[in-house]
Design a protein around this motif. Sequence first.
Motif, short mmCIF file in Angstrom:
data_model
loop_
_atom_site.label_atom_id
_atom_site.label_comp_id
_atom_site.label_asym_id
_atom_site.label_seq_id
_atom_site.Cartn_x
_atom_site.Cartn_y
_atom_site.Cartn_z
N ASP A 121 0.64 -52.43 5.11
CA ASP A 121 -0.80 -52.50 5.36
C ASP A 121 -1.45 -51.12 5.22
N THR A 122 -0.75 -50.08 5.66
CA THR A 122 -1.30 -48.72 5.53
C THR A 122 -1.44 -48.33 4.06
N VAL A 123 -0.40 -48.65 3.26
CA VAL A 123 -0.43 -48.31 1.84
C VAL A 123 -1.56 -49.07 1.13
N GLU A 124 -1.66 -50.37 1.42
CA GLU A 124 -2.72 -51.16 0.77
C GLU A 124 -4.10 -50.69 1.19
N GLY A 125 -4.28 -50.40 2.49
CA GLY A 125 -5.58 -49.91 2.94
C GLY A 125 -5.94 -48.57 2.34
N CYS A 126 -4.95 -47.67 2.22
CA CYS A 126 -5.21 -46.35 1.62
C CYS A 126 -5.63 -46.50 0.16
N VAL A 127 -4.93 -47.36 -0.60
CA VAL A 127 -5.25 -47.53 -2.02
C VAL A 127 -6.64 -48.13 -2.19
N LYS A 128 -6.93 -49.19 -1.44
CA LYS A 128 -8.23 -49.86 -1.61
C LYS A 128 -9.38 -48.97 -1.17
N GLU A 129 -9.22 -48.26 -0.05
CA GLU A 129 -10.31 -47.41 0.42
C GLU A 129 -10.49 -46.19 -0.49
N THR A 130 -9.40 -45.70 -1.07
CA THR A 130 -9.55 -44.60 -2.04
C THR A 130 -10.34 -45.06 -3.25
N LEU A 131 -10.08 -46.28 -3.71
CA LEU A 131 -10.84 -46.81 -4.86
C LEU A 131 -12.30 -47.05 -4.50
N LEU A 132 -12.57 -47.44 -3.22
CA LEU A 132 -13.96 -47.56 -2.79
C LEU A 132 -14.65 -46.20 -2.81
N PHE A 133 -13.96 -45.17 -2.36
CA PHE A 133 -14.52 -43.82 -2.40
C PHE A 133 -14.72 -43.36 -3.85
N LEU A 134 -13.79 -43.75 -4.75
CA LEU A 134 -13.95 -43.43 -6.18
C LEU A 134 -15.19 -44.11 -6.75
N SER A 135 -15.40 -45.39 -6.41
CA SER A 135 -16.59 -46.10 -6.89
C SER A 135 -17.86 -45.47 -6.36
N ARG A 136 -17.83 -45.02 -5.11
CA ARG A 136 -19.01 -44.37 -4.55
C ARG A 136 -19.29 -43.05 -5.26
N SER A 137 -18.24 -42.30 -5.59
CA SER A 137 -18.42 -41.02 -6.29
C SER A 137 -19.01 -41.25 -7.68
N ILE A 138 -18.57 -42.34 -8.35
CA ILE A 138 -19.12 -42.64 -9.68
C ILE A 138 -20.58 -43.06 -9.57
N SER A 139 -20.92 -43.80 -8.50
CA SER A 139 -22.30 -44.28 -8.37
C SER A 139 -23.30 -43.15 -8.15
#
Length: 431
Positions: A121-139
């Motif tokens: 769960d920690t690994v999945e949460g880290c990956v998904k939240e990192t991608l959310l932060f990546l999407s926010r940086s692109i936006s």
Amino acid sequence: MLDTIVPSVQDLGRQVLPTLLSLSQEEVSAIWANVSEFVERQLSLHKGVQIPGLGTFTFMRQKLEVGNNKFILIQRPMFIMAEKLVQIHGLKQNKIYIPGDIPVVPLNFVMISLEGPFSRDTVEGCVKETLLFLSRSISIKRNVEFTFKGIGVLVIKGNKVKMRFYKDFLCSVDGSGTLAKALANKSFLFDKRPLSPEINALKQEEYSQNLLKQMDNRREKEIKQRQNRELMERLEQVQLTEELAAQRAQYIKDKMEETQCYKRALDAQIKNKPLQLPMFEPDSSEPIFGKDEGELMVEKQKQEQNYMKHQLEAAASHRRRTILQQLVEQKRDLQMLRRTQRERLADRNAELERVNRINQSLQEDWESSAAMKRQRDLEEKAFERASDKLFLLDQCEKYRRCKQCQRRTSNVGESNLWPLNKHLHGSRLFI
């Protein structure tokens, strides 16, 4: 990007990115290093990897013609960003056509969690939240450089997406071993070839000789480069051998000097040692030397027994800790297997439910279509049976007509009733 992700998410709050706020910068980098290792391992097995919410790592194959109906198959890794991410942020990436025979596997969070001390769960949460932060940086129109350890760097600048793979990684996944030369453009040019495709035999011979000459020049150049490289390697080996020999001689010299120094110090100590006379002991009937040897032997045996007892206790304790650790690991593996089995059963039940819904929907559509067909058949049969009584005037023949007017069916704008006065033709009078 991973170097500044944890300080940057402090302003977003724990409700948006709870997992990243509970991890340190080193832990986030370690998790993504395990993700990169999983992707690199699958690519080495000639399999693609899909990272949900980011994109897919796969291969592009190309045939390079070398003449005489021969070709070299070049296999190069590619990264294709997710279509949803591209459409949301209006990104641009090159259109790539990949073969359909390359299998693509999803990112396995269970295997990644086994590579480190983090849970699934920690690994999945880290990956998904990192991608959310990546999407926010692109936006917010920030330039993004996302590093995959051992693979390459994903660069997003000015709405353009580009994956820069490392040279060592390209050479490791290339099965033919000729990718580096192919990327260097492994080609021959005709210097004076005309634009028209119609070439006579003399021109063909001239082009053939020119091509052979270029091949010989390139072969000689490669041989010369290989000889120069081998010469440089031999020179480096000779230089390294000389350096090692010099270091060995210096080491032996230093050791001899240290030995001589120790010897001089020992000789000085022996020379300056004061002479000690033995202590005077009076004559005695009992032995002076060795009278307590029995007690010393008993004490020594007791010490040895204590040492043995301590060693046995330490060995037993170590064995108990090992067995306990094995039991804990077995319990953890069993829990992980049970959780994986529950997830698999849940996925299977969801798939069965989806299939049942689809089948039920298809059955309902079929039943409604069958009912409509039966209704159309009944209407068609009723139409065929009532073909002679279809029009309204035909149906009215069985009813008595109105006796007051006796209107005809062809009467249009006429009346059967006489008016109270009558107009005479050629006169202005009404009678």
